[in-house]
Scaffold this motif. Sequence first.
Motif, PDB file in Angstrom:
ATOM      1  N   GLU A 228      21.309  48.620  19.419  1.00 17.22           N
ATOM      2  CA  GLU A 228      20.195  48.304  18.360  1.00 17.22           C
ATOM      3  C   GLU A 228      18.980  47.914  18.678  1.00 17.22           C
ATOM      4  O   GLU A 228      17.788  48.078  18.282  1.00 17.22           O
ATOM      5  CB  GLU A 228      20.928  47.176  17.423  1.00 17.22           C
TER       6      GLU A 228
ATOM      7  N   HIS B 157      21.379  46.178  24.315  1.00 15.41           N
ATOM      8  CA  HIS B 157      22.419  46.781  23.176  1.00 15.41           C
ATOM      9  C   HIS B 157      21.641  47.772  22.514  1.00 15.41           C
ATOM     10  O   HIS B 157      20.400  48.033  22.227  1.00 15.41           O
ATOM     11  CB  HIS B 157      22.516  45.413  22.092  1.00 15.41           C
TER      12      HIS B 157
ATOM     13  N   LEU C  36      33.190  43.726  23.676  1.00 12.75           N
ATOM     14  CA  LEU C  36      31.997  43.099  23.228  1.00 12.75           C
ATOM     15  C   LEU C  36      32.335  43.463  21.546  1.00 12.75           C
ATOM     16  O   LEU C  36      32.130  44.456  21.276  1.00 12.75           O
ATOM     17  CB  LEU C  36      30.702  43.652  23.731  1.00 12.75           C
ATOM     18  N   ILE C  37      32.500  42.135  20.824  1.00 16.77           N
ATOM     19  CA  ILE C  37      32.871  42.550  19.572  1.00 16.77           C
ATOM     20  C   ILE C  37      31.760  42.073  18.652  1.00 16.77           C
ATOM     21  O   ILE C  37      31.254  41.029  18.455  1.00 16.77           O
ATOM     22  CB  ILE C  37      33.917  41.597  19.352  1.00 16.77           C
ATOM     23  N   GLY C  38      31.555  43.031  17.519  1.00 15.06           N
ATOM     24  CA  GLY C  38      30.697  42.516  16.711  1.00 15.06           C
ATOM     25  C   GLY C  38      31.247  42.131  15.439  1.00 15.06           C
ATOM     26  O   GLY C  38      31.364  41.058  15.247  1.00 15.06           O
ATOM     27  N   GLY C  39      31.429  43.077  14.275  1.00 10.18           N
ATOM     28  CA  GLY C  39      31.962  42.633  13.057  1.00 10.18           C
ATOM     29  C   GLY C  39      32.977  41.657  13.112  1.00 10.18           C
ATOM     30  O   GLY C  39      33.161  40.724  12.389  1.00 10.18           O
TER      31      GLY C  39
ATOM     32  N   SER D 278      33.668  48.613  17.045  1.00  9.05           N
ATOM     33  CA  SER D 278      34.731  48.654  16.158  1.00  9.05           C
ATOM     34  C   SER D 278      36.042  48.259  16.964  1.00  9.05           C
ATOM     35  O   SER D 278      37.099  48.721  16.306  1.00  9.05           O
ATOM     36  CB  SER D 278      34.711  50.067  15.322  1.00  9.05           C
ATOM     37  N   CYS D 279      36.060  47.401  17.684  1.00  6.34           N
ATOM     38  CA  CYS D 279      36.965  46.982  18.265  1.00  6.34           C
ATOM     39  C   CYS D 279      37.664  45.717  17.371  1.00  6.34           C
ATOM     40  O   CYS D 279      36.793  44.903  16.979  1.00  6.34           O
ATOM     41  CB  CYS D 279      36.963  46.188  19.448  1.00  6.34           C
TER      42      CYS D 279
ATOM     43  N   ALA E 167      30.342  54.464  17.585  1.00  6.88           N
ATOM     44  CA  ALA E 167      31.494  53.677  17.370  1.00  6.88           C
ATOM     45  C   ALA E 167      30.941  52.263  16.792  1.00  6.88           C
ATOM     46  O   ALA E 167      32.042  51.426  16.443  1.00  6.88           O
ATOM     47  CB  ALA E 167      32.408  53.585  18.419  1.00  6.88           C
ATOM     48  N   ILE E 168      29.788  51.824  17.145  1.00  3.08           N
ATOM     49  CA  ILE E 168      29.260  50.583  16.492  1.00  3.08           C
ATOM     50  C   ILE E 168      29.075  50.711  14.954  1.00  3.08           C
ATOM     51  O   ILE E 168      28.409  51.032  14.409  1.00  3.08           O
ATOM     52  CB  ILE E 168      28.089  50.284  17.340  1.00  3.08           C
ATOM     53  N   GLY E 169      29.956  49.328  14.473  1.00  2.00           N
ATOM     54  CA  GLY E 169      29.705  49.199  13.038  1.00  2.00           C
ATOM     55  C   GLY E 169      30.275  50.361  12.245  1.00  2.00           C
ATOM     56  O   GLY E 169      30.226  49.939  10.949  1.00  2.00           O
TER      57      GLY E 169
ATOM     58  N   ASN F  63      29.240  39.106  19.701  1.00  2.00           N
ATOM     59  CA  ASN F  63      28.067  39.192  19.335  1.00  2.00           C
ATOM     60  C   ASN F  63      27.681  39.111  17.890  1.00  2.00           C
ATOM     61  O   ASN F  63      27.984  40.262  17.051  1.00  2.00           O
ATOM     62  CB  ASN F  63      27.466  40.932  19.827  1.00  2.00           C
TER      63      ASN F  63
ATOM     64  N   GLU G   3      29.315  50.691  25.091  1.00  2.00           N
ATOM     65  CA  GLU G   3      29.644  50.946  23.610  1.00  2.00           C
ATOM     66  C   GLU G   3      29.008  52.263  23.023  1.00  2.00           C
ATOM     67  O   GLU G   3      27.690  52.194  22.989  1.00  2.00           O
ATOM     68  CB  GLU G   3      28.704  49.600  23.054  1.00  2.00           C
TER      69      GLU G   3
HETATM   70  P1  PGA Z   1      31.048  46.362  16.196  1.00  2.00           P
HETATM   71  O1  PGA Z   1      29.754  45.884  16.911  1.00  2.00           O
HETATM   72  O2  PGA Z   1      32.398  45.468  16.708  1.00  2.00           O
HETATM   73  O3  PGA Z   1      30.740  45.721  14.905  1.00  2.00           O
HETATM   74  O4  PGA Z   1      31.125  47.958  16.264  1.00  2.00           O
HETATM   75  C1  PGA Z   1      30.039  45.808  18.470  1.00  2.00           C
HETATM   76  C2  PGA Z   1      28.628  45.766  19.093  1.00  2.00           C
HETATM   77  O5  PGA Z   1      27.734  46.119  18.411  1.00  2.00           O
HETATM   78  O6  PGA Z   1      28.396  45.003  20.147  1.00  2.00           O
END
Ligand code: PGA
Length: 253
Positions: free
Chosen positions: A100, A98, A235-238, A216-217, A174-176, A9, A170
């Motif tokens: 956000e 999501h 599902l991977i962000g950063g 944060s994976c 833990a996100i970001g 993502n 998610e």
């Molecule tokens: P992150 O985001 O890996 O940066 O924590 C995951 C996401 O929001 O899908």
Amino acid sequence: MRKKIVAGNWKMNKTFEEADELLFDITKRLENLPSGVQLIVCPPSVYLELATDIVEEDDVELKIGAQNVSEHDAGAYTGEVSALMLSGMNMDYCIVGHSERRKYFAETHEMLAGKVDRLLEYGIEPIFCCGEVLEEREAKEHFAVVKAQISDSLFHLSYQEISNVIIAYEPVWAIGTGKTASSAQAQEMHAFIRNLLKEKYDEELAGEISILYGGSCNPGNAAELFANTDVDGGLIGGAALKADDFIKIAQSF
Ligand code: PGA
């Protein structure tokens, strides 16, 4: 057997040139993937055509997904993109709900149910996100929160329809943040979600649906998370913004 999936993502990141370069770098590294792993990239909507063009030209095993879709069919909804439009661009997947979008764009369970319906009508697989905020986990409400998110937005679907949905757990805390759920916390919630599916539909369907972990994976923790029985990928962000990290995560099964 359910699919192993790693989806990136990108959120609202990358210039056009950077997006082009990242897609190129990912496609170059696809040969190094273990077999049976589905890699998906979800760039901002303005880069979707660039992404599908690259995949088509290079004839590579990379799927493209959108990050959002309107719950409406068509009409006076300035700035929105419909499922029909995404299907015209050969989208295979689309992220829905999501955290956000729930937080900054006030997306409700009902709106998300509409988005899921529109996508399924056009043969696009929703990657449906759920997860609790920190206060909810501290108050031990996380199971109830996730149960409501899933049942209110997905459980109107038929057996056939829900078999085309991917779920992403998610935890919002833990996100970001760099704070990953422990492997045990992830497994516990994934097993809970699978059990909800079993109770509502049946065991066979529950066993077929991929449940991804997000939050944060990274290449350092993916193997431990993916080793859990009920964690079918991420599902991977950063970490999806760097080709090397993204591919390393996909190599962690
Ligand atoms: P992150 O985001 O890996 O940066 O924590 C995951 C996401 O929001 O899908």
